[in-house]
Design a protein around this motif. Structure first.
Motif, PDB file in Angstrom:
ATOM      1  N   LYS A  51       0.930  -1.161   0.012  1.00  0.00           N
ATOM      2  CA  LYS A  51      -0.035  -0.005   0.004  1.00  0.00           C
ATOM      3  C   LYS A  51       0.839   1.287  -0.026  1.00  0.00           C
ATOM      4  O   LYS A  51       1.955   1.233   0.710  1.00  0.00           O
ATOM      5  CB  LYS A  51      -0.853   0.053   1.233  1.00  0.00           C
ATOM      6  CG  LYS A  51      -1.749  -1.203   1.336  1.00  0.00           C
ATOM      7  CD  LYS A  51      -2.889  -0.980   2.601  1.00  0.00           C
ATOM      8  CE  LYS A  51      -3.628  -2.032   2.909  1.00  0.00           C
ATOM      9  NZ  LYS A  51      -4.471  -2.186   4.017  1.00  0.00           N
ATOM     10  N   ARG A 106      -7.443   0.283  -6.371  1.00  0.00           N
ATOM     11  CA  ARG A 106      -5.779   0.761  -6.224  1.00  0.00           C
ATOM     12  C   ARG A 106      -5.383   1.651  -7.106  1.00  0.00           C
ATOM     13  O   ARG A 106      -4.655   2.677  -6.677  1.00  0.00           O
ATOM     14  CB  ARG A 106      -5.108  -0.766  -6.554  1.00  0.00           C
ATOM     15  CG  ARG A 106      -3.851  -0.582  -6.974  1.00  0.00           C
ATOM     16  CD  ARG A 106      -3.118  -0.403  -5.637  1.00  0.00           C
ATOM     17  NE  ARG A 106      -2.785  -1.559  -5.117  1.00  0.00           N
ATOM     18  CZ  ARG A 106      -2.525  -1.662  -3.726  1.00  0.00           C
ATOM     19  NH1 ARG A 106      -1.831  -0.666  -2.925  1.00  0.00           N
ATOM     20  NH2 ARG A 106      -2.384  -2.771  -2.973  1.00  0.00           N
ATOM     21  N   GLU A 163      -2.969   5.288   1.141  1.00  0.00           N
ATOM     22  CA  GLU A 163      -3.756   4.159   1.225  1.00  0.00           C
ATOM     23  C   GLU A 163      -3.551   3.723   2.923  1.00  0.00           C
ATOM     24  O   GLU A 163      -4.196   3.432   3.630  1.00  0.00           O
ATOM     25  CB  GLU A 163      -3.637   3.036   0.430  1.00  0.00           C
ATOM     26  CG  GLU A 163      -4.616   1.947   0.546  1.00  0.00           C
ATOM     27  CD  GLU A 163      -4.340   0.768  -0.398  1.00  0.00           C
ATOM     28  OE1 GLU A 163      -5.397  -0.363  -0.208  1.00  0.00           O
ATOM     29  OE2 GLU A 163      -3.644   0.730  -1.486  1.00  0.00           O
ATOM     30  N   TRP A 186      -5.926   5.120  -5.428  1.00  0.00           N
ATOM     31  CA  TRP A 186      -4.974   5.195  -4.187  1.00  0.00           C
ATOM     32  C   TRP A 186      -3.613   5.631  -5.205  1.00  0.00           C
ATOM     33  O   TRP A 186      -2.942   6.819  -4.311  1.00  0.00           O
ATOM     34  CB  TRP A 186      -4.955   4.040  -3.917  1.00  0.00           C
ATOM     35  CG  TRP A 186      -5.814   3.954  -2.632  1.00  0.00           C
ATOM     36  CD1 TRP A 186      -6.549   2.676  -2.644  1.00  0.00           C
ATOM     37  CD2 TRP A 186      -6.094   4.594  -1.487  1.00  0.00           C
ATOM     38  NE1 TRP A 186      -7.381   2.893  -1.511  1.00  0.00           N
ATOM     39  CE2 TRP A 186      -7.215   4.094  -0.593  1.00  0.00           C
ATOM     40  CE3 TRP A 186      -5.982   5.678  -0.802  1.00  0.00           C
ATOM     41  CZ2 TRP A 186      -7.769   4.464   0.343  1.00  0.00           C
ATOM     42  CZ3 TRP A 186      -6.433   6.523   0.173  1.00  0.00           C
ATOM     43  CH2 TRP A 186      -7.413   5.775   0.863  1.00  0.00           C
ATOM     44  N   GLY A 234      -6.776   4.299   4.145  1.00  0.00           N
ATOM     45  CA  GLY A 234      -7.406   3.030   3.951  1.00  0.00           C
ATOM     46  C   GLY A 234      -8.035   2.656   5.068  1.00  0.00           C
ATOM     47  O   GLY A 234      -9.226   1.869   4.340  1.00  0.00           O
ATOM     48  N   THR A 235      -8.351   2.862   6.151  1.00  0.00           N
ATOM     49  CA  THR A 235      -9.316   2.322   7.104  1.00  0.00           C
ATOM     50  C   THR A 235     -10.627   3.236   7.127  1.00  0.00           C
ATOM     51  O   THR A 235     -11.892   2.729   7.289  1.00  0.00           O
ATOM     52  CB  THR A 235      -8.684   2.346   8.359  1.00  0.00           C
ATOM     53  OG1 THR A 235      -8.159   3.773   8.954  1.00  0.00           O
ATOM     54  CG2 THR A 235      -7.513   1.492   8.719  1.00  0.00           C
ATOM     55  N   HIS A 269     -12.485   3.347   1.237  1.00  0.00           N
ATOM     56  CA  HIS A 269     -12.227   2.084   0.403  1.00  0.00           C
ATOM     57  C   HIS A 269     -12.196   2.420  -1.117  1.00  0.00           C
ATOM     58  O   HIS A 269     -13.468   2.645  -1.531  1.00  0.00           O
ATOM     59  CB  HIS A 269     -13.449   0.932   0.559  1.00  0.00           C
ATOM     60  CG  HIS A 269     -13.368   0.648   2.092  1.00  0.00           C
ATOM     61  ND1 HIS A 269     -12.363  -0.010   2.528  1.00  0.00           N
ATOM     62  CD2 HIS A 269     -14.359   0.706   3.019  1.00  0.00           C
ATOM     63  CE1 HIS A 269     -12.574  -0.235   3.969  1.00  0.00           C
ATOM     64  NE2 HIS A 269     -13.625   0.388   4.215  1.00  0.00           N
TER      65      HIS A 269
END
Length: 195
Positions: free
Chosen positions: A112, A127, A116, A130, A120-121, A124
């Motif tokens: 990552k 890829r 991200e 990001w 990222g948490t 969503h």
């Protein structure tokens, strides 16, 4: 709110710079402001206080804030000790370019990138998004660092101080808008519960 608090040291730097030549008298004590050197001292104090208050409130500190504090204190101290404003004028460039290298390298280290890992948490995203988002931030840091040097070497010290204040606000606003535009299409509406 956090972003506004981070601008406070820059605003105080700008305000104190404008007091160049003015004298502050308190009781029997007086101090004459000496332009960028007084402003640099205030920037160092304000940044230290801002980071300290952030830690007292949240009991955590982002690495970025720690690095910012170290950069301000290191380049600020060099400016004051050597009485040379180029140290503090180079600080934004070096800080931004170091961030560009860190964000850029994160594309190739681990599974990552830094964006991200950071968000990222909470979000969503695919890829590819990001990657584009991370590269947007890398580009921002490179451009902001380069423009800082252009202004520092091509314009007066006063113009650089003005640029420092307004560019910090402007680039942050533009980056925030571009980030929102990249993330926006991938945000999902919360699903309504069946009644």
């Amino acid at each position: 709110m956090k972003q506004l608090a981070e601008f406070l040291p820059i605003v105080l730097f700008f305000v104190v710079y404008q007091l160049n030549g003015d004298t502050l008298n308190i009781g029997g004590w007086s101090y004459t402001f000496d332009g960028i050197f007084s402003a640099t001292a205030v920037l160092m104090i304000a940044t230290t206080l801002q980071v300290g208050i952030t830690w007292l409130i949240t009991r955590t500190l982002e690495r970025r804030l720690i690095w910012l504090l170290l950069a301000v204190c290191l380049f600020g101290a060099a400016t004051l000790v050597f009485r040379n404003q180029m140290f503090i004028q180079w600080k934004p460039t070096i800080f931004n370019w170091v961030l560009a290298v860190i964000f850029g390298a994160s594309q190739f280290i681990g599974d990552k990138n830094l964006m991200e890992r950071t968000l990222g948490t909470q979000l969503h995203l695919p890829r590819a998004v990001w990657t584009r988002l991370n590269l947007l931030w890398v580009a921002n840091f490179v451009i902001v660092g380069a423009l800082n040097l252009v202004v520092a070497y091509s314009f007066s010290e006063e113009a650089w101080v003005d640029y420092k204040l307004y560019s910090a606000i402007g680039f942050t606003l533009v980056l925030t808008i571009l980030t929102a535009l990249m993330i926006g299409p991938h945000m999902k509406e919360p699903e309504a519960s069946d009644q």
